[in-house]
Write a protein that holds these residues in place. Structure first.
Motif, mmCIF file in Angstrom:
data_model
loop_
_atom_site.group_PDB
_atom_site.id
_atom_site.type_symbol
_atom_site.label_atom_id
_atom_site.label_comp_id
_atom_site.label_asym_id
_atom_site.label_seq_id
_atom_site.Cartn_x
_atom_site.Cartn_y
_atom_site.Cartn_z
ATOM 1 N N MET A 155 70.633 -8.760 11.622
ATOM 2 C CA MET A 155 70.525 -8.842 13.081
ATOM 3 C C MET A 155 69.075 -8.621 13.527
ATOM 4 O O MET A 155 68.590 -9.299 14.446
ATOM 5 C CB MET A 155 71.455 -7.829 13.736
ATOM 6 C CG MET A 155 72.929 -8.181 13.574
ATOM 7 S SD MET A 155 74.038 -6.916 14.205
ATOM 8 C CE MET A 155 73.813 -7.112 15.958
ATOM 9 N N LYS A 156 68.366 -7.713 12.875
ATOM 10 C CA LYS A 156 66.954 -7.489 13.218
ATOM 11 C C LYS A 156 66.138 -8.740 12.920
ATOM 12 O O LYS A 156 65.272 -9.129 13.723
ATOM 13 C CB LYS A 156 66.402 -6.299 12.425
ATOM 14 C CG LYS A 156 66.862 -4.955 12.949
ATOM 15 C CD LYS A 156 66.283 -3.824 12.113
ATOM 16 C CE LYS A 156 66.800 -2.478 12.602
ATOM 17 N NZ LYS A 156 66.301 -1.379 11.755
ATOM 18 N N ARG A 157 66.394 -9.359 11.754
ATOM 19 C CA ARG A 157 65.670 -10.583 11.419
ATOM 20 C C ARG A 157 65.978 -11.688 12.438
ATOM 21 O O ARG A 157 65.091 -12.444 12.835
ATOM 22 C CB ARG A 157 66.005 -11.037 10.007
ATOM 23 C CG ARG A 157 65.401 -10.150 8.928
ATOM 24 C CD ARG A 157 65.546 -10.753 7.539
ATOM 25 N NE ARG A 157 66.906 -11.028 7.144
ATOM 26 C CZ ARG A 157 67.722 -10.150 6.557
ATOM 27 N NH1 ARG A 157 67.310 -8.926 6.305
ATOM 28 N NH2 ARG A 157 68.950 -10.497 6.220
ATOM 29 N N GLY A 158 67.234 -11.771 12.862
ATOM 30 C CA GLY A 158 67.616 -12.761 13.871
ATOM 31 C C GLY A 158 66.930 -12.506 15.199
ATOM 32 O O GLY A 158 66.456 -13.444 15.860
ATOM 33 N N LYS A 159 66.856 -11.254 15.593
ATOM 34 C CA LYS A 159 66.179 -10.885 16.841
ATOM 35 C C LYS A 159 64.703 -11.254 16.766
ATOM 36 O O LYS A 159 64.142 -11.817 17.704
ATOM 37 C CB LYS A 159 66.322 -9.392 17.113
ATOM 38 C CG LYS A 159 65.602 -8.915 18.368
ATOM 39 C CD LYS A 159 65.360 -7.429 18.375
ATOM 40 C CE LYS A 159 64.424 -6.972 17.332
ATOM 41 N NZ LYS A 159 63.017 -6.867 17.657
ATOM 42 N N HIS A 173 61.151 -17.648 21.428
ATOM 43 C CA HIS A 173 60.949 -17.483 22.869
ATOM 44 C C HIS A 173 59.462 -17.490 23.214
ATOM 45 O O HIS A 173 59.078 -17.941 24.301
ATOM 46 C CB HIS A 173 61.607 -16.197 23.363
ATOM 47 C CG HIS A 173 63.090 -16.289 23.416
ATOM 48 N ND1 HIS A 173 63.906 -15.211 23.239
ATOM 49 C CD2 HIS A 173 63.921 -17.339 23.602
ATOM 50 C CE1 HIS A 173 65.164 -15.577 23.311
ATOM 51 N NE2 HIS A 173 65.198 -16.878 23.533
ATOM 52 N N LYS A 174 58.623 -17.012 22.296
ATOM 53 C CA LYS A 174 57.180 -17.072 22.536
ATOM 54 C C LYS A 174 56.702 -18.511 22.500
ATOM 55 O O LYS A 174 55.803 -18.885 23.247
ATOM 56 C CB LYS A 174 56.431 -16.231 21.500
ATOM 57 C CG LYS A 174 56.565 -14.750 21.739
ATOM 58 C CD LYS A 174 55.841 -13.950 20.679
ATOM 59 C CE LYS A 174 56.067 -12.465 20.885
ATOM 60 N NZ LYS A 174 55.479 -11.662 19.793
ATOM 61 N N GLU A 175 57.294 -19.311 21.605
ATOM 62 C CA GLU A 175 56.909 -20.718 21.498
ATOM 63 C C GLU A 175 57.344 -21.491 22.738
ATOM 64 O O GLU A 175 56.623 -22.357 23.218
ATOM 65 C CB GLU A 175 57.526 -21.350 20.255
ATOM 66 C CG GLU A 175 56.918 -20.878 18.958
ATOM 67 C CD GLU A 175 57.608 -21.470 17.738
ATOM 68 O OE1 GLU A 175 58.480 -22.351 17.892
ATOM 69 O OE2 GLU A 175 57.268 -21.040 16.624
ATOM 70 N N VAL A 176 58.529 -21.183 23.237
ATOM 71 C CA VAL A 176 59.057 -21.860 24.410
ATOM 72 C C VAL A 176 59.409 -20.779 25.427
ATOM 73 O O VAL A 176 60.461 -20.158 25.346
ATOM 74 C CB VAL A 176 60.308 -22.704 24.068
ATOM 75 C CG1 VAL A 176 60.846 -23.384 25.316
ATOM 76 C CG2 VAL A 176 60.005 -23.699 22.985
ATOM 77 N N GLY A 177 58.522 -20.587 26.396
ATOM 78 C CA GLY A 177 58.740 -19.564 27.409
ATOM 79 C C GLY A 177 59.596 -20.083 28.540
ATOM 80 O O GLY A 177 59.905 -21.279 28.647
ATOM 81 N N ILE A 178 59.949 -19.189 29.440
ATOM 82 C CA ILE A 178 60.801 -19.549 30.579
ATOM 83 C C ILE A 178 60.085 -20.527 31.508
ATOM 84 O O ILE A 178 60.705 -21.436 32.063
ATOM 85 C CB ILE A 178 61.284 -18.280 31.330
ATOM 86 C CG1 ILE A 178 62.337 -18.628 32.391
ATOM 87 C CG2 ILE A 178 60.128 -17.549 31.958
ATOM 88 C CD1 ILE A 178 63.641 -19.002 31.811
ATOM 89 N N ASP A 179 58.757 -20.357 31.638
ATOM 90 C CA ASP A 179 58.002 -21.296 32.479
ATOM 91 C C ASP A 179 58.058 -22.703 31.908
ATOM 92 O O ASP A 179 58.181 -23.675 32.655
ATOM 93 C CB ASP A 179 56.542 -20.838 32.606
ATOM 94 C CG ASP A 179 56.418 -19.534 33.392
ATOM 95 O OD1 ASP A 179 57.314 -19.268 34.227
ATOM 96 O OD2 ASP A 179 55.439 -18.798 33.160
ATOM 97 N N ASP A 180 57.973 -22.808 30.585
ATOM 98 C CA ASP A 180 58.074 -24.118 29.944
ATOM 99 C C ASP A 180 59.428 -24.761 30.215
ATOM 100 O O ASP A 180 59.520 -25.956 30.489
ATOM 101 C CB ASP A 180 57.860 -24.001 28.429
ATOM 102 C CG ASP A 180 56.458 -23.542 28.062
ATOM 103 O OD1 ASP A 180 55.530 -23.786 28.865
ATOM 104 O OD2 ASP A 180 56.299 -22.943 26.976
ATOM 105 N N VAL A 181 60.468 -23.950 30.153
ATOM 106 C CA VAL A 181 61.817 -24.467 30.393
ATOM 107 C C VAL A 181 61.960 -24.908 31.844
ATOM 108 O O VAL A 181 62.503 -25.991 32.134
ATOM 109 C CB VAL A 181 62.885 -23.416 30.021
ATOM 110 C CG1 VAL A 181 64.269 -23.869 30.436
ATOM 111 C CG2 VAL A 181 62.844 -23.118 28.532
#
Length: 160
Positions: free
Chosen positions: A114-118, A125-133
């Motif tokens: 789970m830590k690796r998944g997080k 999420h760093k590669e595709v931020g909310i602003d990009d979306v």
């Protein structure tokens, strides 16, 4: 001759299948518990065999009219059976402990996964931020609007 002046021969070291393998305290604990389990199982089997032999001897003595000795053997048999019950309880405790250790190892593996998944999600999420979306969604809406206008324009030509 030459024994005094000869070099001592190095002792061969045992080779393992994995040269980097080390025995962890957890591995040692599991091994000790499994060894205890094996010893208790053997001891329980010995007690059961002893109890059976004592019962058989007591029966023989009773048939030979030596009831006093037969009663002594039956008391000893009862003691052996009580000891077997105590050993059985100890064996159950050891088995529970081995199961708990295995369960905790599985939990640790799940938590690590789970830590690796997080961490992987954070990277994504760093590669595709909310602003990009949000920008992408605006562009999709704009393109949909262009498509709608083109469709309307084509629809008017068909009518005209």
């Amino acid at each position: 001759m030459g024994g005094f002046h000869s070099k001592p021969k190095p002792k061969p070291t045992p080779k393992s299948s994995n040269p980097n393998a080390t025995i962890t305290p957890l591995d040692r604990a599991i091994l000790d518990l499994k060894n205890s389990r094996d010893r208790l199982t053997k001891y329980r089997a010995k007690l059961a065999l002893d109890a059976t032999k004592l019962a058989s001897r007591a029966k023989t003595l009773h048939s030979n009219n030596d009831t006093k000795m037969a009663l002594q053997l039956l008391k000893l048999r009862r003691y052996k059976l009580q000891e077997a019950d105590r050993v059985e309880e100890q064996l159950l405790n050891v088995l529970r402990m081995v199961d708990k250790i295995s369960e905790k190892q599985n939990e640790n593996e799940v938590i690590s996964a789970m830590k690796r998944g997080k961490d992987a999600l954070e990277i994504l999420h760093k590669e595709v931020g909310i602003d990009d979306v949000l920008d992408l969604m605006d562009e999709v809406r704009d393109q949909s609007e262009v498509e709608r206008r083109i469709g309307e324009a084509l629809g008017e030509e068909d009518r005209g």
